[in-house]
Design a protein around this motif. Sequence first.
Motif, PDB file in Angstrom:
ATOM      1  N   CYS A  90     -26.672  22.997   2.922  1.00  0.00           N
ATOM      2  CA  CYS A  90     -26.612  22.007   1.844  1.00  0.00           C
ATOM      3  C   CYS A  90     -25.697  22.539   0.738  1.00  0.00           C
ATOM      4  O   CYS A  90     -25.821  23.696   0.326  1.00  0.00           O
TER       5      CYS A  90
ATOM      6  N   LYS B  20     -25.762  21.826  -2.341  1.00  0.00           N
ATOM      7  CA  LYS B  20     -26.461  22.012  -3.612  1.00  0.00           C
ATOM      8  C   LYS B  20     -27.453  23.168  -3.575  1.00  0.00           C
ATOM      9  O   LYS B  20     -27.452  24.017  -4.447  1.00  0.00           O
ATOM     10  N   CYS B  21     -28.339  23.183  -2.585  1.00  0.00           N
ATOM     11  CA  CYS B  21     -29.420  24.182  -2.589  1.00  0.00           C
ATOM     12  C   CYS B  21     -29.281  25.249  -1.508  1.00  0.00           C
ATOM     13  O   CYS B  21     -30.079  26.168  -1.446  1.00  0.00           O
TER      14      CYS B  21
ATOM     15  N   PHE C  39     -25.784  17.414   2.517  1.00  0.00           N
ATOM     16  CA  PHE C  39     -26.978  17.555   1.685  1.00  0.00           C
ATOM     17  C   PHE C  39     -28.215  17.644   2.564  1.00  0.00           C
ATOM     18  O   PHE C  39     -28.280  17.003   3.610  1.00  0.00           O
TER      19      PHE C  39
ATOM     20  N   CYS D 230     -32.104  16.991  -1.573  1.00  0.00           N
ATOM     21  CA  CYS D 230     -30.941  16.847  -2.460  1.00  0.00           C
ATOM     22  C   CYS D 230     -30.303  15.476  -2.297  1.00  0.00           C
ATOM     23  O   CYS D 230     -29.834  14.877  -3.268  1.00  0.00           O
TER      24      CYS D 230
ATOM     25  N   ARG E 191     -32.480  13.061  -4.278  1.00  0.00           N
ATOM     26  CA  ARG E 191     -32.274  13.232  -5.727  1.00  0.00           C
ATOM     27  C   ARG E 191     -30.925  12.680  -6.159  1.00  0.00           C
ATOM     28  O   ARG E 191     -30.792  12.098  -7.228  1.00  0.00           O
ATOM     29  N   THR E 192     -29.905  12.850  -5.330  1.00  0.00           N
ATOM     30  CA  THR E 192     -28.582  12.327  -5.648  1.00  0.00           C
ATOM     31  C   THR E 192     -28.603  10.804  -5.673  1.00  0.00           C
ATOM     32  O   THR E 192     -28.049  10.185  -6.574  1.00  0.00           O
TER      33      THR E 192
END
Length: 89
Positions: free
Chosen positions: A59, A61-62, A72, A76, A79-80
């Motif tokens: 991912c 992001k995380c 993602f 994530c 959340r996006t």
Amino acid sequence: MTPSELVSAVRSLGCQLLVRGGELRIRRPNPAPPELPGLLELIRQDREGVKAVLDGPICIKCHVPVPPDDIFCRGCFARTRIGQARGAR
């Protein structure tokens, strides 16, 4: 537990999992959480699956493992999408 779930669970406990020279390396936090030995045993049983997950996409992001062609993880991505929906109002 799938190899991806194992990687996520161990990382959530503060461990680092790396593949170096074809070998799986684990850096443990100090002090180690009490549930860590059980998870590490599961990783030893499915070492090749865990190495495949670590060599796969993560991912953006995380940094948890994601299926091929995804950027993602589910969390994530959700959340996006929620953030985009709020901004569209």
